[in-house]
Design a protein around this motif. Structure first.
Motif, mmCIF file in Angstrom:
data_model
loop_
_atom_site.group_PDB
_atom_site.id
_atom_site.type_symbol
_atom_site.label_atom_id
_atom_site.label_comp_id
_atom_site.label_asym_id
_atom_site.label_seq_id
_atom_site.Cartn_x
_atom_site.Cartn_y
_atom_site.Cartn_z
ATOM 1 N N THR A 98 0.856 -1.199 -0.113
ATOM 2 C CA THR A 98 0.000 -0.182 -0.174
ATOM 3 C C THR A 98 0.747 1.144 -0.078
ATOM 4 O OG1 THR A 98 -0.311 -0.157 2.417
ATOM 5 C CG2 THR A 98 -1.839 -1.103 1.183
ATOM 6 N N VAL A 99 2.077 1.211 0.679
ATOM 7 C CA VAL A 99 2.961 2.235 0.703
ATOM 8 C C VAL A 99 3.470 2.440 -0.742
ATOM 9 C CG1 VAL A 99 5.183 3.174 1.256
ATOM 10 C CG2 VAL A 99 3.600 2.212 2.819
ATOM 11 N N LEU A 100 3.713 1.253 -1.534
ATOM 12 C CA LEU A 100 4.238 1.421 -2.712
ATOM 13 C C LEU A 100 3.377 2.256 -3.817
ATOM 14 C CD1 LEU A 100 5.854 -1.270 -4.796
ATOM 15 C CD2 LEU A 100 4.120 -0.514 -5.666
ATOM 16 N N ASN A 111 11.100 2.109 -3.276
ATOM 17 C CA ASN A 111 11.895 0.902 -3.028
ATOM 18 C C ASN A 111 11.379 -0.230 -2.407
ATOM 19 O OD1 ASN A 111 13.990 -1.200 -2.707
ATOM 20 N ND2 ASN A 111 15.631 0.422 -3.551
ATOM 21 N N PRO A 112 10.356 -1.177 -2.866
ATOM 22 C CA PRO A 112 9.817 -1.983 -1.949
ATOM 23 C C PRO A 112 10.612 -3.182 -1.196
ATOM 24 C CG PRO A 112 9.371 -2.596 -4.471
ATOM 25 C CD PRO A 112 10.208 -1.430 -4.401
ATOM 26 N N ASP A 113 11.862 -3.531 -1.710
ATOM 27 C CA ASP A 113 12.969 -4.298 -1.293
ATOM 28 C C ASP A 113 13.389 -3.609 0.086
ATOM 29 O OD1 ASP A 113 12.858 -6.126 -3.222
ATOM 30 O OD2 ASP A 113 14.067 -5.089 -4.719
ATOM 31 N N CYS A 116 10.407 -4.030 2.657
ATOM 32 C CA CYS A 116 10.359 -5.297 2.743
ATOM 33 C C CYS A 116 11.186 -5.645 3.768
ATOM 34 C CB CYS A 116 10.345 -6.162 1.428
ATOM 35 S SG CYS A 116 9.895 -7.937 1.919
ATOM 36 N N ASN A 117 12.487 -5.550 3.829
ATOM 37 C CA ASN A 117 13.589 -5.889 4.914
ATOM 38 C C ASN A 117 13.187 -5.122 6.161
ATOM 39 O OD1 ASN A 117 15.410 -7.916 3.606
ATOM 40 N ND2 ASN A 117 15.850 -6.242 2.266
ATOM 41 N N ARG A 118 12.912 -4.138 6.097
ATOM 42 C CA ARG A 118 12.495 -3.250 7.436
ATOM 43 C C ARG A 118 11.526 -3.909 8.186
ATOM 44 N NH1 ARG A 118 12.793 3.042 9.263
ATOM 45 N NH2 ARG A 118 11.546 2.838 11.141
ATOM 46 N N PHE A 119 10.464 -4.062 7.439
ATOM 47 C CA PHE A 119 9.068 -4.366 7.982
ATOM 48 C C PHE A 119 8.607 -5.831 8.023
ATOM 49 C CE2 PHE A 119 8.334 0.036 6.665
ATOM 50 C CZ PHE A 119 8.250 0.827 8.084
ATOM 51 N N ILE A 120 9.298 -6.612 7.301
ATOM 52 C CA ILE A 120 8.859 -8.034 6.946
ATOM 53 C C ILE A 120 9.987 -8.998 7.537
ATOM 54 C CG2 ILE A 120 7.747 -9.912 5.700
ATOM 55 C CD1 ILE A 120 5.840 -7.563 5.936
ATOM 56 N N GLN A 365 13.172 7.357 -3.795
ATOM 57 C CA GLN A 365 14.219 6.476 -3.727
ATOM 58 C C GLN A 365 14.958 6.611 -2.185
ATOM 59 O OE1 GLN A 365 15.226 3.627 -6.072
ATOM 60 N NE2 GLN A 365 13.369 3.929 -5.989
ATOM 61 N N TYR A 366 16.056 5.831 -1.986
ATOM 62 C CA TYR A 366 16.749 5.830 -0.640
ATOM 63 C C TYR A 366 18.116 6.369 -0.699
ATOM 64 C CZ TYR A 366 12.961 4.256 2.336
ATOM 65 O OH TYR A 366 11.466 3.966 3.005
ATOM 66 N N ALA A 367 18.513 7.371 -0.226
ATOM 67 C CA ALA A 367 19.906 7.930 -0.055
ATOM 68 C C ALA A 367 20.479 6.823 1.061
ATOM 69 C CB ALA A 367 20.115 9.159 0.151
#
Length: 394
Positions: A98-100, A111-113, A116-120, A365-367
């Motif tokens: 939903t964030v995506l 960046n869903p990856d 995913c690592n943070r929350f799942i 995107q993430y810096a």
């Protein structure tokens, strides 16, 4: 072959007195399979956990996890370890998907990856294993390391842990781990941290893990599969047409069917034009997309951006608190080289000035920031300063 294992067994046995039972996230790939093998050889009680995060019953989605689960089952039977199948479909939908969708609708490129690592994988997974499997620590097949060592052999409950780059810099996955929490990282092993990918495959072959030894690495967003992203995303976000506009001439050069289908720097294949056009900027108010002619157009090469609140994995770097300026390295795409930069805090987050221009800096995107082999953390890019003359005292 034995030489490959001896140093790991030594390190693991030192830590085994502290942590005896390990829950390993096993994906059906070669990396988690070899991680399981190393843990098993050292005498750990290993519990394999296969995560399913996407509901394959959704017509618009795709999931390869049935084949992956078969491969994970083969590995666990070969190594004589139990395998659990857990479902984080609701968590993935709420915390990642939903964030995506929301960010795509707002003209960003998420960046869903990393989410995913943070929350799942390092949150829901960790909590599930603690509460339901009675584990002491978790382990994964990521190419990453920590200051506690690949097997927590340097574990100190009174110290914070730092996320470090692995031996194989080409496969380095710390970029995708740049938002994980200190609490989870303190109890996480990365058994293949000091192996090259070629060594991992060699071990798998020689140990009879034939189903995964030569298996291709997964790429892209897992649930999209072989479908084009533009075809997938239109199932969830309403199509709204707009124009492609050349920023140099102001001329309409084509039509698009949705801002969410495009990202900065992407080529848009427009017919009847001499030069190829590339995405420069999206206008949410008019629903138009501004484009530039040629991949080397200076408008899509920039060196200044502003972020939201940063996530520091260990702690805020002392340079920011004492000297106000942090000199480190930056990347916003996993495969791109690190670029030297200077950083200061601002009222919203960080101001990042790169030593060199990079192509297609992208909002959403993430810096991700590095220094001396350590992944310091990351912050979401909120705004990119494009083609502006500015003065700075960094």
């Amino acid at each position: 072959m034995q030489k490959l294992f001896l140093p790991y067994v030594f390190e693991l046995n030192k830590c085994a007195k502290m942590f005896k039972k390990v829950a390993l996230g096993i994906s059906g790939g070669v990396d988690s399979a070899v991680a399981a093998l190393l843990l098993k050889r050292a005498g750990y009680l290993v519990e394999g956990v296969f995560m399913r995060n996407w509901d394959s019953n959704y017509e618009a989605g795709f999931c390869s996890d049935e084949k992956d689960f078969e491969d994970a089952t083969f590995v666990c039977r070969k190594l004589d370890i139990p395998l659990h199948r857990v479902y984080f479909i609701k968590e993935y939908w709420n915390e990642v998907f939903t964030v995506l969708l929301n960010e795509y609708e707002n003209g960003l490129t998420p960046n869903p990856d990393i989410l995913c690592n943070r929350f799942i994988k390092f949150d829901s997974f960790f909590e599930h294993c603690r509460n339901n499997l009675g584990i002491d620590v978790i382990a994964t097949g990521h190419y990453a390391n920590t200051s506690f060592g690949p097997f927590l052999d340097k574990y100190n409950e009174n110290e914070g842990v730092r996320l470090l780059q692995p031996k194989d810099k080409f496969k380095d996955q710390t970029f995708f781990l740049s938002q994980i929490k200190q609490f989870s990282l303190r109890r996480c092993m990365f058994p293949i941290a000091n192996l090259m990918k070629s060594q991992v495959r060699e071990i798998a072959k020689k140990e009879g893990l034939i189903n995964v030894a030569n298996k291709k690495d997964s790429t892209g967003i897992c649930f999209i599969g072989k479908r084009r992203f533009q075809h997938f995303i239109e199932e969830y976000i309403e199509t709204r047409k707009g124009n492609f506009i050349d920023i140099d001439t102001g001329q309409v050069v084509g039509e698009h069917s949705g801002l969410h289908k495009w990202t900065v720097g992407q080529r848009c294949c427009l017919a009847n034009w001499k030069n190829a056009y590339f995405i420069f900027k999206k206008d949410l108010d008019t629903n138009d997309i501004y484009v530039v002619a040629g991949t080397k157009h200076p408008a899509i090469w920039n060196n200044l951006c502003f972020t939201g609140t940063p996530h520091w994995i260990h702690s805020e770097p002392i340079e920011l608190t004492q000297n106000n300026v942090l000199k480190c390295c930056f990347r916003f795409q996993h495969t791109k080289p690190l670029v030297a930069c200077r950083i200061v805090n601002n009222s919203q987050g960080l101001t990042i000035l790169l030593d060199n221009n990079v192509r297609a800096l992208t909002e959403g995107q993430y810096a991700v920031l590095y220094k001396n082999g350590e992944c310091l953390g990351s912050a979401k890019i909120k705004e990119v300063c494009r083609n502006l003359d500015f003065q700075t005292e960094f």
